[in-house]
Enzyme design. Structure first.
Site, PDB file in Angstrom:
ATOM      1  CG  HIS A  95      -1.600   1.292   1.482  1.00 45.92           C
ATOM      2  ND1 HIS A  95      -2.866   1.581   1.032  1.00 45.92           N
ATOM      3  CD2 HIS A  95      -1.181   2.398   2.163  1.00 45.92           C
ATOM      4  CE1 HIS A  95      -3.198   2.801   1.414  1.00 45.92           C
ATOM      5  NE2 HIS A  95      -2.192   3.318   2.096  1.00 45.92           N
ATOM      6  CD  GLU A  96       2.235   3.620   3.827  1.00 42.95           C
ATOM      7  OE1 GLU A  96       2.667   4.698   3.350  1.00 42.95           O
ATOM      8  OE2 GLU A  96       1.194   3.555   4.503  1.00 42.95           O
TER       9      GLU A  96
END
Length: 464
Positions: A324-325
């Site tokens: 996600h990051e």
């Protein structure tokens, strides 16, 4: 009849009085709006006492009640601290606190041998005194938040000694950065001529990029211990995932956040081909000190903070969170945020250049004979731009939620939907996030989508 009469009285006021009253009225309007939103959300905390049916499979009643009580305590604290802050700011303006502190700064500079023409020196003394005042008045609130609320709900890991040592260190480091940067900015504005706003903007751009670059390497380690992630399955998996999306990863660190708080986090930083990933030990189930027994000989203060609960995510879930990051990087969210920030900064400096010559702005806040540059920056950026700042903040919040959905979708494309789904549930549980929110409150405040919305999007992907 009342409205026309008020209109006539308003028109008869001097320009500086109208500016002052407008700033004060807008400040209270924002406070009342925020208080209205917080009241709606507190009602949700008070009335939602049972786990909603759609959450029955992801949250047990004990965790739900803990998160409800935690958020209720935080909301109550936020109400009183916000009221105090608004009253303090109003009294400072009404009692002429800003010109008073400026005069005191001039007297101190005079005692040190600096005449009134040394405006930058007086500005630095003013800034030091203002930040010291803010730190002292904010200290009781910070103590209560850390040692009453966070302690009560099992998050605080600090002792009083650690807290005060940390606070003093933060103040010193802040001054070591703030004072030189401010002095150079004021000097650039003084000598920059008609186009000083361009040079000032370029200077703040360079400073922000330098600070982002050096923060995790030189500043953050002053407060927390950073260690390289040991060789093993997790490190290899992170490196493989980074390589698969062409993320130029050079180092992976674990920060011992558990000595400060049991809240968890992860982030990356760096420019060009020199990216680093930082993982809080509280995010990692295998590394969190909160999941381990302390050896004999450990000090009693540390032992007393040990929590018995199992915290953090498994390796597969950590990879999903990082997916996600890294999605933020791959999708250009980081660059887009920098561009938006710098466009806003340039616009603000340009408008500052247009407004700085208006003596009425200074007179509105008690500066009738002098127009110090630092005071001009404070008046224009903090007070005059406040309506614009509120609108911009809301727009950035909306954009941030969109970016979060996109980053979740990127993690799905990496095949991490199932693990991200379980990771979000664990992180919500570890941080006692309350999954039910008032729609207006969440729309105005939440930079991340509500948990249920993110889980539903991931659930649809898993079913697909």
């Amino acid at each position: 009849m009342a409205l026309p009469l008020l209109g006539d009285l308003w028109a008869e006021l001097p320009v500086e009085k109208r500016i002052f009253c407008s700033v004060l009225l807008f400040s209270w309007a924002v406070y009342l709006w925020e208080a209205f939103l917080a009241r709606r959300q507190r009602k949700v905390y008070r009335t939602t006492t049972h786990v909603p049916w759609e959450l029955g499979q992801i949250m047990d009643s004990e965790t739900f009640e803990k998160s409800r009580l935690y958020q209720l305590d935080k909301s109550t604290f936020s109400f009183w601290s916000g009221l105090y802050s608004e009253l303090e700011g109003t009294l400072i303006l009404l009692c002429g606190g800003i010109p008073f502190l400026w005069n005191v700064s001039g007297q101190i500079s005079g005692y040190a041998g600096f005449e009134p023409e040394y405006e930058i020196t007086q500005s630095l003394v003013f800034l030091l005194l203002a930040t010291l005042f803010s730190a002292v008045t904010g200290l009781p609130w910070s103590l209560y938040n850390t040692f009453v609320i966070e302690e009560k709900h099992g998050f605080n890991q600090q002792t009083l000694g650690f807290f005060f040592k940390d606070a003093i260190k933060k103040f010193i480091v802040t001054q070591c950065i703030l004072l030189p940067v401010t002095s150079l900015l004021l000097y650039i504005i003084k000598i920059g001529g008609d186009y000083f706003f361009i040079y000032a903007w370029l200077f703040t751009l360079v400073v922000s990029l330098v600070l982002v670059t050096i923060y995790a390497d030189y500043i953050a380690p002053l407060f927390d211990k950073f260690i390289p992630l040991p060789e093993g399955e997790l490190k290899q998996a992170i490196e493989m995932m980074a390589k698969s999306i062409d993320f130029p990863l050079t180092k992976i660190y674990v920060v011992e956040g558990s000595k400060r708080s049991s809240h968890s986090n992860a982030y990356f930083y760096g420019f060009f081909k020199n990216k680093r990933i930082v993982l809080f030990d509280t995010l990692l189930e295998d590394y969190s000190a909160l999941n381990k027994d302390y050896p004999e000989g450990e000090d009693d203060d540390t032992k007393s903070k040990v929590k018995s609960k199992k915290q953090g995510c498994k390796n597969e879930e950590v990879l999903a969170v990082l997916g996600h990051e890294l999605g933020h990087w791959k999708l250009g969210h980081t660059i887009k945020n920098i561009v938006i920030s710098q466009m806003n900064s340039f616009l603000c400096f340009f408008l500052f250049a247009v407004l700085i010559g208006q003596k009425e702005l200074f007179a509105a806040f008690g500066f009738y004979e002098t127009q110090p540059t630092l005071i001009g920056l404070m008046i224009i950026f903090q007070f005059i731009f406040s309506p614009y700042n509120e609108v911009l903040s809301f727009c950035l919040t909306v954009l941030s939620r969109r970016f979060e959905f996109q980053a979740d979708a990127f993690a799905k494309e990496l095949g991490k939907a199932k693990d991200l789904y379980s990771a979000l549930i664990k992180l919500n549980k570890d941080n006692l996030g309350f999954p039910v929110s008032d729609w207006i409150f969440s729309m105005w405040h939440y930079s991340h989508p509500p948990l249920l919305e993110r889980l539903q999007a991931l659930k649809d992907a898993k079913q697909d």
